[in-house]
Scaffold this motif. Structure first.
Motif, mmCIF file in Angstrom:
data_model
loop_
_atom_site.group_PDB
_atom_site.id
_atom_site.type_symbol
_atom_site.label_atom_id
_atom_site.label_comp_id
_atom_site.label_asym_id
_atom_site.label_seq_id
_atom_site.Cartn_x
_atom_site.Cartn_y
_atom_site.Cartn_z
ATOM 1 N N ASP A 20 0.865 -1.171 0.000
ATOM 2 C CA ASP A 20 0.000 0.000 0.000
ATOM 3 C C ASP A 20 0.910 1.232 0.000
ATOM 4 O O ASP A 20 1.647 1.451 0.964
ATOM 5 N N ASN A 26 0.340 4.155 0.604
ATOM 6 C CA ASN A 26 0.015 5.062 1.705
ATOM 7 C C ASN A 26 0.431 4.503 3.062
ATOM 8 O O ASN A 26 0.232 5.163 4.075
ATOM 9 N N ASP A 27 0.976 3.292 3.084
ATOM 10 C CA ASP A 27 1.375 2.644 4.337
ATOM 11 C C ASP A 27 2.747 1.998 4.144
ATOM 12 O O ASP A 27 2.861 0.783 4.031
ATOM 13 N N THR A 70 4.485 -1.741 9.319
ATOM 14 C CA THR A 70 4.191 -0.525 8.575
ATOM 15 C C THR A 70 3.697 0.502 9.590
ATOM 16 O O THR A 70 3.680 0.233 10.790
ATOM 17 N N LYS A 71 3.257 1.633 9.120
ATOM 18 C CA LYS A 71 2.750 2.648 10.047
ATOM 19 C C LYS A 71 1.416 2.241 10.668
ATOM 20 O O LYS A 71 1.030 2.768 11.708
ATOM 21 N N THR A 72 0.703 1.276 10.049
ATOM 22 C CA THR A 72 -0.633 0.927 10.546
ATOM 23 C C THR A 72 -0.796 -0.519 10.988
ATOM 24 O O THR A 72 -1.801 -0.856 11.596
ATOM 25 N N GLU A 109 -2.236 -10.332 9.945
ATOM 26 C CA GLU A 109 -2.042 -8.905 10.146
ATOM 27 C C GLU A 109 -2.685 -8.483 11.456
ATOM 28 O O GLU A 109 -3.809 -8.891 11.764
ATOM 29 N N ASP A 155 -3.576 -4.950 13.347
ATOM 30 C CA ASP A 155 -3.630 -3.502 13.235
ATOM 31 C C ASP A 155 -2.988 -2.874 14.461
ATOM 32 O O ASP A 155 -3.133 -3.379 15.582
ATOM 33 N N SER A 190 0.387 4.570 18.796
ATOM 34 C CA SER A 190 1.702 4.935 18.272
ATOM 35 C C SER A 190 2.770 4.100 18.960
ATOM 36 O O SER A 190 2.586 3.644 20.092
#
Length: 150
Positions: free
Chosen positions: A12, A14-15, A84-86, A140, A142, A146
């Motif tokens: 992705d 965006n990720d 990843t960031k998410t 995965e 989520d 942070s």
């Protein structure tokens, strides 16, 4: 079965990937312990200690299945962790692809058969991908918060 609708290999944009690690293990029971401990330390080191225990349990269950059901003499199983960031993605691959894993409905007296039920309970998404040789079970998780600065 709770397979994700998309192929987790498609990045992705965006990720972006923040961290990635890959380790090959010999298909012996002791390797499951090594993989579990390594995962817990790495996920905590990457700043997500709250996910470390769940990630380690998932790796333990999937690595156990790789040793018990996916072992081929002379072939390793692989554990890949991608942050990843998410999300945190866990993938365990082995060389045997003729029997894809499926959750079972064990009876109270069954000594085995609960591993994928545990994985399914902990995972946000999970699935199985056939490979040219073998299979990959991916999970995965989520990220709820942070990362913690260490």
């Amino acid at each position: 079965m709770a397979f994700a609708p998309q192929d987790p290999r498609i990045p992705d944009p965006n990720d972006p990937v923040v961290h990635h690690d890959r380790v090959d293990y010999s298909p012996f029971p002791k390797s499951v312990t090594f993989a579990r401990r390594y995962t817990a330390r790495l996920v905590a080191h990457w700043g997500h200690p709250a996910l470390a225990d769940d990630a380690a349990l998932i790796v333990s269950e999937l690595a156990s299945n790789a040793v018990l059901h996916g072992g081929v003499p002379g072939r390793h199983f692989r554990v890949q962790l991608t942050l990843t960031k998410t999300l945190l993605r866990i993938a365990v691959s082995d060389a045997k692809g003729e029997r894809l894993p499926q959750p079972r409905r064990p009876t109270p007296d069954d000594k085995f058969g609960r591993g994928l039920l545990i994985v399914r309970a902990l995972a946000t998404r999970w699935g199985v991908r056939e490979r040219t040789v073998g299979k990959e079970v991916w999970v995965e998780l989520d990220l709820a918060t942070s990362p913690v600065e260490l």
